[in-house]
Design a protein around this motif. Structure first.
Motif, PDB file in Angstrom:
ATOM      1  N   LYS A 170       3.287  -2.172 -17.199  1.00  0.00           N
ATOM      2  CA  LYS A 170       3.164  -0.872 -16.531  1.00  0.00           C
ATOM      3  C   LYS A 170       3.058  -1.035 -15.019  1.00  0.00           C
ATOM      4  O   LYS A 170       3.558  -0.194 -14.262  1.00  0.00           O
ATOM      5  N   GLY A 171       2.420  -2.104 -14.574  1.00  0.00           N
ATOM      6  CA  GLY A 171       2.309  -2.338 -13.145  1.00  0.00           C
ATOM      7  C   GLY A 171       3.656  -2.552 -12.489  1.00  0.00           C
ATOM      8  O   GLY A 171       3.892  -2.109 -11.355  1.00  0.00           O
ATOM      9  N   LYS A 172       4.577  -3.200 -13.197  1.00  0.00           N
ATOM     10  CA  LYS A 172       5.914  -3.452 -12.657  1.00  0.00           C
ATOM     11  C   LYS A 172       6.749  -2.176 -12.549  1.00  0.00           C
ATOM     12  O   LYS A 172       7.708  -2.127 -11.784  1.00  0.00           O
ATOM     13  N   LYS A 173       6.372  -1.158 -13.322  1.00  0.00           N
ATOM     14  CA  LYS A 173       7.163   0.072 -13.344  1.00  0.00           C
ATOM     15  C   LYS A 173       6.686   1.113 -12.338  1.00  0.00           C
ATOM     16  O   LYS A 173       7.312   2.160 -12.182  1.00  0.00           O
ATOM     17  N   LEU A 174       5.573   0.840 -11.654  1.00  0.00           N
ATOM     18  CA  LEU A 174       5.074   1.799 -10.676  1.00  0.00           C
ATOM     19  C   LEU A 174       5.993   1.871  -9.467  1.00  0.00           C
ATOM     20  O   LEU A 174       6.623   0.885  -9.083  1.00  0.00           O
ATOM     21  N   GLU A 175       6.027   3.038  -8.853  1.00  0.00           N
ATOM     22  CA  GLU A 175       6.819   3.246  -7.639  1.00  0.00           C
ATOM     23  C   GLU A 175       5.894   2.975  -6.448  1.00  0.00           C
ATOM     24  O   GLU A 175       5.053   3.800  -6.109  1.00  0.00           O
ATOM     25  N   LEU A 176       6.055   1.817  -5.817  1.00  0.00           N
ATOM     26  CA  LEU A 176       5.116   1.365  -4.788  1.00  0.00           C
ATOM     27  C   LEU A 176       5.759   1.299  -3.407  1.00  0.00           C
ATOM     28  O   LEU A 176       5.343   0.498  -2.566  1.00  0.00           O
ATOM     29  N   SER A 177       6.747   2.136  -3.163  1.00  0.00           N
ATOM     30  CA  SER A 177       7.483   2.074  -1.907  1.00  0.00           C
ATOM     31  C   SER A 177       6.589   2.360  -0.706  1.00  0.00           C
ATOM     32  O   SER A 177       6.819   1.835   0.386  1.00  0.00           O
ATOM     33  N   ASP A 178       5.556   3.217  -0.885  1.00  0.00           N
ATOM     34  CA  ASP A 178       4.669   3.519   0.234  1.00  0.00           C
ATOM     35  C   ASP A 178       3.908   2.284   0.682  1.00  0.00           C
ATOM     36  O   ASP A 178       3.697   2.070   1.883  1.00  0.00           O
ATOM     37  N   LEU A 179       3.498   1.451  -0.267  1.00  0.00           N
ATOM     38  CA  LEU A 179       2.790   0.215   0.078  1.00  0.00           C
ATOM     39  C   LEU A 179       3.734  -0.796   0.715  1.00  0.00           C
ATOM     40  O   LEU A 179       3.387  -1.458   1.703  1.00  0.00           O
ATOM     41  N   LYS A 180       4.939  -0.900   0.171  1.00  0.00           N
ATOM     42  CA  LYS A 180       5.908  -1.855   0.703  1.00  0.00           C
ATOM     43  C   LYS A 180       6.366  -1.469   2.107  1.00  0.00           C
ATOM     44  O   LYS A 180       6.731  -2.338   2.903  1.00  0.00           O
ATOM     45  N   ALA A 181       6.322  -0.178   2.411  1.00  0.00           N
ATOM     46  CA  ALA A 181       6.764   0.297   3.724  1.00  0.00           C
ATOM     47  C   ALA A 181       5.678   0.176   4.785  1.00  0.00           C
ATOM     48  O   ALA A 181       5.965   0.316   5.983  1.00  0.00           O
ATOM     49  N   ASP A 182       4.449  -0.092   4.359  1.00  0.00           N
ATOM     50  CA  ASP A 182       3.330  -0.198   5.305  1.00  0.00           C
ATOM     51  C   ASP A 182       3.269  -1.629   5.831  1.00  0.00           C
ATOM     52  O   ASP A 182       2.908  -2.563   5.101  1.00  0.00           O
ATOM     53  N   LYS A 183       3.587  -1.817   7.098  1.00  0.00           N
ATOM     54  CA  LYS A 183       3.648  -3.159   7.668  1.00  0.00           C
ATOM     55  C   LYS A 183       2.287  -3.843   7.705  1.00  0.00           C
ATOM     56  O   LYS A 183       2.200  -5.070   7.612  1.00  0.00           O
ATOM     57  N   VAL A 184       1.225  -3.054   7.826  1.00  0.00           N
ATOM     58  CA  VAL A 184      -0.122  -3.629   7.816  1.00  0.00           C
ATOM     59  C   VAL A 184      -0.427  -4.221   6.443  1.00  0.00           C
ATOM     60  O   VAL A 184      -0.956  -5.330   6.328  1.00  0.00           O
ATOM     61  N   VAL A 185      -0.084  -3.482   5.398  1.00  0.00           N
ATOM     62  CA  VAL A 185      -0.311  -3.950   4.031  1.00  0.00           C
ATOM     63  C   VAL A 185       0.469  -5.237   3.763  1.00  0.00           C
ATOM     64  O   VAL A 185      -0.073  -6.213   3.218  1.00  0.00           O
ATOM     65  N   MET A 186       1.722  -5.260   4.143  1.00  0.00           N
ATOM     66  CA  MET A 186       2.562  -6.420   3.852  1.00  0.00           C
ATOM     67  C   MET A 186       2.196  -7.623   4.728  1.00  0.00           C
ATOM     68  O   MET A 186       2.299  -8.772   4.291  1.00  0.00           O
TER      69      MET A 186
END
Length: 335
Positions: A170-186
Motif C-alpha cells: 500500500k505504501g508503494k501505491k500512495l501518490e507522494l508527488s508533493d513530498l518528492k517535489a519538496d527540495k527540503v524533504v529530498m
C-alpha cells in the motif's frame, strides 16, 4: 463547496470544504480495503533492531542516573533539545508533511527538517509515507503499527519485525508527488545519516561541553541518548496508548482516543480521536492551543509570517460529528 476564511493567526482556512476532496487524500481511511483471507504471513524478527533498541534504552536508564550530577544548564539544554526534536516530528513530519494541514515558508521548512533529524525517526519522506498509510488503513494489516496487535507491537514491536507485506504494497501505491517535489524533504533524505549524526548526537553532546564545561560523557548520555529515547517513546505513545485508552467524543467507530497523558508527553498529539476524525486540521484538536504546544508553535510561525493557510474545522461541523458518531462524553470537549 467554496473556501471560506476566518480571522486568526495566519488567516486560518475553514476546513469544511476539505470534506469534498477527502477521496483525493492519502490520509483518509479507505473503507474499501479488505484484509487478505487465510493465514497471516509469519513474523520476521529483525535482531539488529532488537539489539540497538535494547542498548539505547539501557543507555537511557544510565543517563537517568547521571541527571543529578548534571549542570543545571545541561538540564535546560536537554529540555530544549527535547522540544526541538518533538517539533520536528509534530509540526514538521506530521502536521506539515504528512497531512499538509498548513503551508510553511522555506526558512521554516529548513528549520523543521533540521529538527526532524534531531528526532531521528526516519527521514521525513519515509515518516510521512508510513503515516499516510497508517491513516488510510488504520488498525488493519496495512497499518505499520496496527494497535489491534497489542500495546507492545503498536509502541515499539513494529520496529523490531519486518513490515507486513500489505504495508509495503500500500505504501508503494500512495501518490507522494508533493513530498518528492519538496527540495527540503529530498535534501534531508539524501543526507539523512550525516544530519542525524550531527543533530541527534553531536550537537546535543558538544554544546554543553563547549559552553559551560560539561563532560562529553554526560553530554552524550543525558541531552543525547536520554533525550532521544524520551522523544521516541513520547511519539510511540501516540501509536499505542492513544489508540487504546481514553474516550472517543467524535467517532466511536475508530480506535484512536483522547488521551491527556499522551497530549502532554507528545506536545499536543494526544487528541487522537479528533485527529483521526479530522486529519487535515492543523491544530489536531478542537481546542486550539490548549495543552497543545505544537499548535502554539504553528500559530507563532503564522504571526511571524513564516506559515499560512492553516486548515481548520468549524465548530458546527465538529459538534454535528460528535452528536452523530461520538460516545457522548463531554469531559474533553468542554475542557
Amino acid at each position: 463547496m467554496t473556501d471560506t476564511e476566518i480571522e486568526g493567526p495566519g488567516r486560518h482556512r475553514n476546513g469544511d470544504e476539505l470534506a469534498e476532496s477527502a477521496t483525493k487524500r492519502d490520509d483518509v481511511f479507505d473503507e474499501t480495503y479488505k484484509e487478505k483471507e487465510g493465514p497471516k504471513p509469519s513474523m520476521i524478527i529483525v535482531w539488529k533492531n532488537i539489539m540497538l533498541m535494547t542498548l539505547l534504552h539501557i543507555g537511557a536508564v544510565y543517563g537517568i542516573s547521571l541527571v543529578p550530577s548534571a549542570h543545571v544548564l545541561t538540564w535546560a539544554w536537554s529540555v530544549f533539545c527535547f522540544l526541538i526534536s518533538a517539533l520536528g516530528v509534530t509540526a514538521g513530519a506530521h502536521r506539515l508533511w504528512s497531512h499538509r494541514s498548513y503551508k510553511a515558508s522555506l526558512p521554516l521548512r529548513i528549520f523543521l527538517a533540521i529538527a526532524n533529524s534531531m528526532a531521528f525517526q526516519n527521514d521525513i519522506f519515509e515518516w510521512a509515507r508510513d503515516h499516510r498509510v497508517h491513516h488510510k488503513f488504520s488498525e488493519t494489516d496495512a497499518d505499520p503499527h496496527n494497535a489491534v496487535r497489542g500495546f507492545f507491537f503498536a509502541h515499539i514491536g513494529w520496529l523490531l519485525v519486518r513490515k507486513h507485506p500489505d504495508v509495503i504494497e500500500k505504501g508503494k501505491k500512495l501518490e507522494l508527488s508533493d513530498l518528492k517535489a519538496d527540495k527540503v524533504v529530498m535534501f534531508q533524505r539524501k543526507y539523512y545519516k550525516m544530519s542525524v549524526l550531527l543533530m541527534c548526537f553531536s550537537i546535543p553532546m558538544f554544546v554543553p561541553w563547549c559552553l559551560w564545561g560539561e563532560s562529553l560523557w554526560l553530554g552524550y548520555f543525558v541531552p543525547g541518548l536520554l533525550r532521544y529515547t524520551l522523544v521516541l517513546n513520547a511519539t510511540w505513545l501516540v501509536n499505542s496508548a492513544a489508540h487504546m485508552w481514553g474516550n472517543r467524543p467524535y467517532d466511536t467507530n475508530i480506535n484512536p482516543r483522547e488521551n491527556k497523558f499522551v497530549t502532554l508527553s507528545a506536545i499536543g498529539e494526544g487528541f487522537h480521536n479528533y485527529h483521526h476524525t479530522f486529519p487535515y486540521d492543523y491544530a489536531s484538536s478542537e481546542f486550539g492551543c490548549k495543552l497543545n504546544l505544537t499548535t502554539c508553535f504553528i500559530d507563532l510561525m503564522c504571526f511571524l509570517g513564516l506559515a499560512k493557510d492553516c486548515k481548520r474545522v468549524s465548530p458546527e461541523i465538529v459538534l454535528a460529528r460528535a452528536q452523530r458518531t461520538g460516545d457522548g462524553s463531554t469531559r474533553n470537549r468542554n475542557g
